[in-house]
Design a protein around this motif. Structure first.
Motif: not given
Lengths: 184, 184
Positions: A97-112, B43-55
């Motif tokens: 997030a800090e590097a400005g990337l879109a951060v996406m999450e996938y469950t193990p089942m989605q990955v498989k 709020t998306p998880l990465p943004e929540r973590l970012r908010h905590i970090f920044q605060q």
């Protein structure tokens, strides 16, 4: 279609796997890099987390991925392990997030499902498909790096589906139709 | 003796409690600030973590604590909760380390022992002792902030014990003795 560079992450405190791939024209997948960020059990926890954060930040700077794909974890042998992995995972998501990337999450089942077409595939099947899809001569080592490449591939596929859906929706609006692999 | 400013943290994703105290001359404790960093479930998880970090980074910049004290967590209702809290905790530890603080961890039992003198004290006893030790007119709210002040107090006491031990050891070398509350 523009190419898309994806950083896959398999979170862990002692060993965090990463894998970078690029989805190019015609949905082709290309291997860019893979490896592990390791931290020693004798290092204080805040320093271990800092090392992970700095190394991931450095990887983002060097390879300029647009997306970070991270496995969504729900289960663990015990809560202590869950806390430990959670801490490393939180720092990884933050680095993305800090590097400005879109951060996406996938469950193990989605990955498989995305990598092998089967949500209950075993570890070896997933790793062999990673090797085939990225045209590597051998399965990437260690396992954490192979797992990280798998979640990157999952995003490459999932993102493609999302784009196709968006284009199909756009097609409906414009009167175009999706036929035999392209819009007509 | 130099005064020491301590930032206590009670980690959580939806609500992270913080409490800042200062240990002054004669081991006196002073309340500086307390409160919560909250993030929404939508709020998306990465943004929540970012908010905590920044605060937290901002708190460190504003109040300039030298130490971050964080509760060490081992148990949880389930592994999903453990993952969630772990993620917020990892980011909190990182924020402290990145801001150049000494980051210390205390188990719940150490916190209870330090604040009430009894390792199995209940939540209300701990909160009432926090109020008394910091000479507040009422128990700090919400609970997460009171818990964060408690872990800060735990460090104030533990750090003091460590210093006394060091001075006792030094006393042995110099021939001084610790007697009736001071070196003679």
């Amino acid at each position: 279609m523009e190419s898309l560079r994806i950083l896959g992450v398999d979170p862990g405190l002692a060993r965090l796997g990463f894998g970078i791939i690029e989805r190019g024209p015609g949905d082709s997948l290309h291997h860019v890099a893979h490896g592990c960020i390791e931290t020693g059990a004798d290092t204080p926890l805040p320093e271990r987390l800092r090392h992970i954060f700095q190394q991931l930040t450095e990887l983002c700077r060097t390879h300029r991925p647009a997306v970070m794909a991270v496995e969504e974890l729900f289960f663990s042998r015990n809560t202590t392990t869950a806390f430990t992995v959670g801490q490393a995972r939180g720092v990884a998501l933050l680095a993305g997030a800090e590097a400005g990337l879109a951060v996406m999450e996938y469950t193990p089942m989605q990955v498989k499902q995305a990598v092998t077409g089967y949500g209950r595939a075993d570890k070896r099947q997933v790793q062999e498909m990673v090797r085939l899809l990225l045209r590597l001569t051998s399965v990437p080592k260690p396992d954490d790096a192979a797992d990280a490449l798998a979640v990157a591939i999952a995003h490459a596929h999932a993102g493609r589906i999302g784009e196709l859906e968006a284009r199909l929706a756009a097609g409906k609006r414009t009167g175009w139709v999706w036929e035999r692999g392209r819009f007509r």
